[in-house]
Scaffold this motif. Sequence first.
Motif, PDB file in Angstrom:
ATOM      1  N   LYS A 131     -21.441  23.957 -23.522  1.00 28.65           N
ATOM      2  CA  LYS A 131     -21.132  22.543 -23.727  1.00 28.65           C
ATOM      3  C   LYS A 131     -20.200  22.036 -22.628  1.00 28.65           C
ATOM      4  O   LYS A 131     -19.524  22.830 -21.975  1.00 28.65           O
ATOM      5  CB  LYS A 131     -20.488  22.326 -25.098  1.00 28.65           C
ATOM      6  CG  LYS A 131     -21.428  22.641 -26.273  1.00 28.65           C
ATOM      7  CD  LYS A 131     -20.728  22.437 -27.590  1.00 28.65           C
ATOM      8  CE  LYS A 131     -21.635  22.786 -28.756  1.00 28.65           C
ATOM      9  NZ  LYS A 131     -22.693  21.777 -28.963  1.00 28.65           N
ATOM     10  N   ARG A 165     -32.525  17.453 -22.063  1.00 30.14           N
ATOM     11  CA  ARG A 165     -32.469  18.417 -23.170  1.00 30.14           C
ATOM     12  C   ARG A 165     -33.871  18.931 -23.480  1.00 30.14           C
ATOM     13  O   ARG A 165     -34.076  20.088 -23.826  1.00 30.14           O
ATOM     14  CB  ARG A 165     -31.862  17.760 -24.417  1.00 30.14           C
ATOM     15  CG  ARG A 165     -31.557  18.757 -25.533  1.00 30.14           C
ATOM     16  CD  ARG A 165     -31.041  18.047 -26.759  1.00 30.14           C
ATOM     17  NE  ARG A 165     -32.063  17.246 -27.412  1.00 30.14           N
ATOM     18  CZ  ARG A 165     -32.966  17.724 -28.269  1.00 30.14           C
ATOM     19  NH1 ARG A 165     -32.972  19.011 -28.577  1.00 30.14           N
ATOM     20  NH2 ARG A 165     -33.865  16.943 -28.813  1.00 30.14           N
ATOM     21  N   SER A 169     -35.758  13.680 -23.678  1.00 32.53           N
ATOM     22  CA  SER A 169     -34.365  13.373 -23.972  1.00 32.53           C
ATOM     23  C   SER A 169     -33.467  13.666 -22.768  1.00 32.53           C
ATOM     24  O   SER A 169     -33.100  14.809 -22.513  1.00 32.53           O
ATOM     25  CB  SER A 169     -33.911  14.187 -25.189  1.00 32.53           C
ATOM     26  OG  SER A 169     -32.577  13.908 -25.519  1.00 32.53           O
ATOM     27  N   TYR A 171     -29.899  13.191 -20.633  1.00 36.20           N
ATOM     28  CA  TYR A 171     -28.486  12.843 -20.750  1.00 36.20           C
ATOM     29  C   TYR A 171     -27.852  12.930 -19.372  1.00 36.20           C
ATOM     30  O   TYR A 171     -28.406  13.557 -18.464  1.00 36.20           O
ATOM     31  CB  TYR A 171     -27.753  13.730 -21.773  1.00 36.20           C
ATOM     32  CG  TYR A 171     -27.693  15.202 -21.445  1.00 36.20           C
ATOM     33  CD1 TYR A 171     -26.580  15.750 -20.802  1.00 36.20           C
ATOM     34  CD2 TYR A 171     -28.734  16.055 -21.790  1.00 36.20           C
ATOM     35  CE1 TYR A 171     -26.514  17.100 -20.505  1.00 36.20           C
ATOM     36  CE2 TYR A 171     -28.673  17.407 -21.500  1.00 36.20           C
ATOM     37  CZ  TYR A 171     -27.562  17.930 -20.860  1.00 36.20           C
ATOM     38  OH  TYR A 171     -27.501  19.272 -20.568  1.00 36.20           O
ATOM     39  N   ASP A 187     -28.668  10.295 -25.860  1.00 37.33           N
ATOM     40  CA  ASP A 187     -28.954   9.985 -27.256  1.00 37.33           C
ATOM     41  C   ASP A 187     -28.122  10.892 -28.160  1.00 37.33           C
ATOM     42  O   ASP A 187     -27.618  11.930 -27.720  1.00 37.33           O
ATOM     43  CB  ASP A 187     -30.456  10.112 -27.546  1.00 37.33           C
ATOM     44  CG  ASP A 187     -30.958  11.536 -27.418  1.00 37.33           C
ATOM     45  OD1 ASP A 187     -30.558  12.392 -28.237  1.00 37.33           O
ATOM     46  OD2 ASP A 187     -31.758  11.805 -26.509  1.00 37.33           O
ATOM     47  N   PRO A 188     -27.954  10.512 -29.421  1.00 39.78           N
ATOM     48  CA  PRO A 188     -27.072  11.275 -30.307  1.00 39.78           C
ATOM     49  C   PRO A 188     -27.432  12.745 -30.447  1.00 39.78           C
ATOM     50  O   PRO A 188     -26.543  13.603 -30.531  1.00 39.78           O
ATOM     51  CB  PRO A 188     -27.203  10.538 -31.651  1.00 39.78           C
ATOM     52  CG  PRO A 188     -27.580   9.142 -31.286  1.00 39.78           C
ATOM     53  CD  PRO A 188     -28.443   9.278 -30.064  1.00 39.78           C
ATOM     54  N   VAL A 189     -28.726  13.067 -30.474  1.00 38.30           N
ATOM     55  CA  VAL A 189     -29.122  14.464 -30.622  1.00 38.30           C
ATOM     56  C   VAL A 189     -28.715  15.265 -29.391  1.00 38.30           C
ATOM     57  O   VAL A 189     -28.150  16.357 -29.493  1.00 38.30           O
ATOM     58  CB  VAL A 189     -30.637  14.591 -30.869  1.00 38.30           C
ATOM     59  CG1 VAL A 189     -31.055  16.057 -30.895  1.00 38.30           C
ATOM     60  CG2 VAL A 189     -31.018  13.912 -32.179  1.00 38.30           C
ATOM     61  N   LEU A 191     -26.338  14.576 -27.261  1.00 37.84           N
ATOM     62  CA  LEU A 191     -24.881  14.693 -27.205  1.00 37.84           C
ATOM     63  C   LEU A 191     -24.359  15.707 -28.216  1.00 37.84           C
ATOM     64  O   LEU A 191     -23.399  16.432 -27.947  1.00 37.84           O
ATOM     65  CB  LEU A 191     -24.239  13.329 -27.432  1.00 37.84           C
ATOM     66  CG  LEU A 191     -24.481  12.289 -26.334  1.00 37.84           C
ATOM     67  CD1 LEU A 191     -23.753  10.988 -26.665  1.00 37.84           C
ATOM     68  CD2 LEU A 191     -24.065  12.809 -24.974  1.00 37.84           C
ATOM     69  N   SER A 192     -24.985  15.785 -29.373  1.00 40.85           N
ATOM     70  CA  SER A 192     -24.540  16.751 -30.373  1.00 40.85           C
ATOM     71  C   SER A 192     -24.742  18.192 -29.901  1.00 40.85           C
ATOM     72  O   SER A 192     -24.025  19.096 -30.324  1.00 40.85           O
ATOM     73  CB  SER A 192     -25.279  16.536 -31.695  1.00 40.85           C
ATOM     74  OG  SER A 192     -26.646  16.939 -31.599  1.00 40.85           O
ATOM     75  N   ARG A 193     -25.706  18.383 -28.992  1.00 39.98           N
ATOM     76  CA  ARG A 193     -25.988  19.721 -28.495  1.00 39.98           C
ATOM     77  C   ARG A 193     -25.159  20.092 -27.271  1.00 39.98           C
ATOM     78  O   ARG A 193     -24.932  21.260 -26.996  1.00 39.98           O
ATOM     79  CB  ARG A 193     -27.479  19.858 -28.147  1.00 39.98           C
ATOM     80  CG  ARG A 193     -28.418  19.614 -29.299  1.00 39.98           C
ATOM     81  CD  ARG A 193     -28.240  20.618 -30.420  1.00 39.98           C
ATOM     82  NE  ARG A 193     -28.622  21.969 -30.010  1.00 39.98           N
ATOM     83  CZ  ARG A 193     -29.816  22.492 -30.216  1.00 39.98           C
ATOM     84  NH1 ARG A 193     -30.752  21.783 -30.817  1.00 39.98           N
ATOM     85  NH2 ARG A 193     -30.082  23.725 -29.841  1.00 39.98           N
ATOM     86  N   LEU A 195     -22.194  18.094 -25.930  1.00 41.05           N
ATOM     87  CA  LEU A 195     -20.825  17.604 -25.777  1.00 41.05           C
ATOM     88  C   LEU A 195     -19.877  18.404 -26.673  1.00 41.05           C
ATOM     89  O   LEU A 195     -20.065  18.508 -27.886  1.00 41.05           O
ATOM     90  CB  LEU A 195     -20.771  16.119 -26.146  1.00 41.05           C
ATOM     91  CG  LEU A 195     -19.470  15.376 -25.856  1.00 41.05           C
ATOM     92  CD1 LEU A 195     -19.117  15.450 -24.375  1.00 41.05           C
ATOM     93  CD2 LEU A 195     -19.576  13.926 -26.313  1.00 41.05           C
ATOM     94  N   ALA A 197     -16.421  19.298 -28.655  1.00 36.69           N
ATOM     95  CA  ALA A 197     -15.389  18.538 -29.368  1.00 36.69           C
ATOM     96  C   ALA A 197     -14.097  18.624 -28.581  1.00 36.69           C
ATOM     97  O   ALA A 197     -13.713  19.701 -28.103  1.00 36.69           O
ATOM     98  CB  ALA A 197     -15.198  19.118 -30.766  1.00 36.69           C
TER      99      ALA A 197
END
Length: 199
Positions: A131, A165, A169, A171, A187-189, A191-193, A195, A197
């Motif tokens: 990440k 991704r 998709s 990013y 997109d949210p998916v 970024l969830s994979r 990015l 925290a």
Amino acid sequence: MLKRLAAAALLAATVVPVSVVHAQRPSPPPGPLTSGFLCCNMRTYGDSISDINYDEQGTSIVAVGTPARITGYDFRFFNLDLAGKPQRIKNDYSRNITLIDFAKRYVVTEDPKQKMAAFPPAVSTAIRAGKVMPGMTREQVLMAIGYPVAGENPSLEATTWRYWRDSWSEYQVNFDDKGLVKTVVGDPVALSRVLAATP
């Protein structure tokens, strides 16, 4: 009649059979059989890795710093041994660089894990997880998610690196004027994979 048959027989005897010549592929380019380490986290389909490094179902990560030894070159890929397992890394989307330079991206002589030991703990943790996070350097991004494909990113000094991704998709990792990650957009998916925290 006999003369005609004799002439036909003579003609048949003198015809040279035509052999079918198959076009041979040119020899693959020679290159150094380098030993070193995998530059970055790469996803394998079992025995094959693509430079696009899709995060697809069925792939598994070969970790940054895995011992690597190049064993041979072919037209758009090079073969290597990764910690005792045969793999090939294929140049699918970076064909504007030579195969030798392509291989040098992925097999590096200095162990990235030694560099990671000097990074802030949050950065090292993010890299191991594949990440990225704001404040990372370009080198740290490469370790975490690999190189952006050269076909879409001809200069690694650019302020935006485009990644995918999967086939649909995209990013983007954006850098500030100091070369540190400013934002990651997608997109949210995706970024969830990708990015991490932030602490």
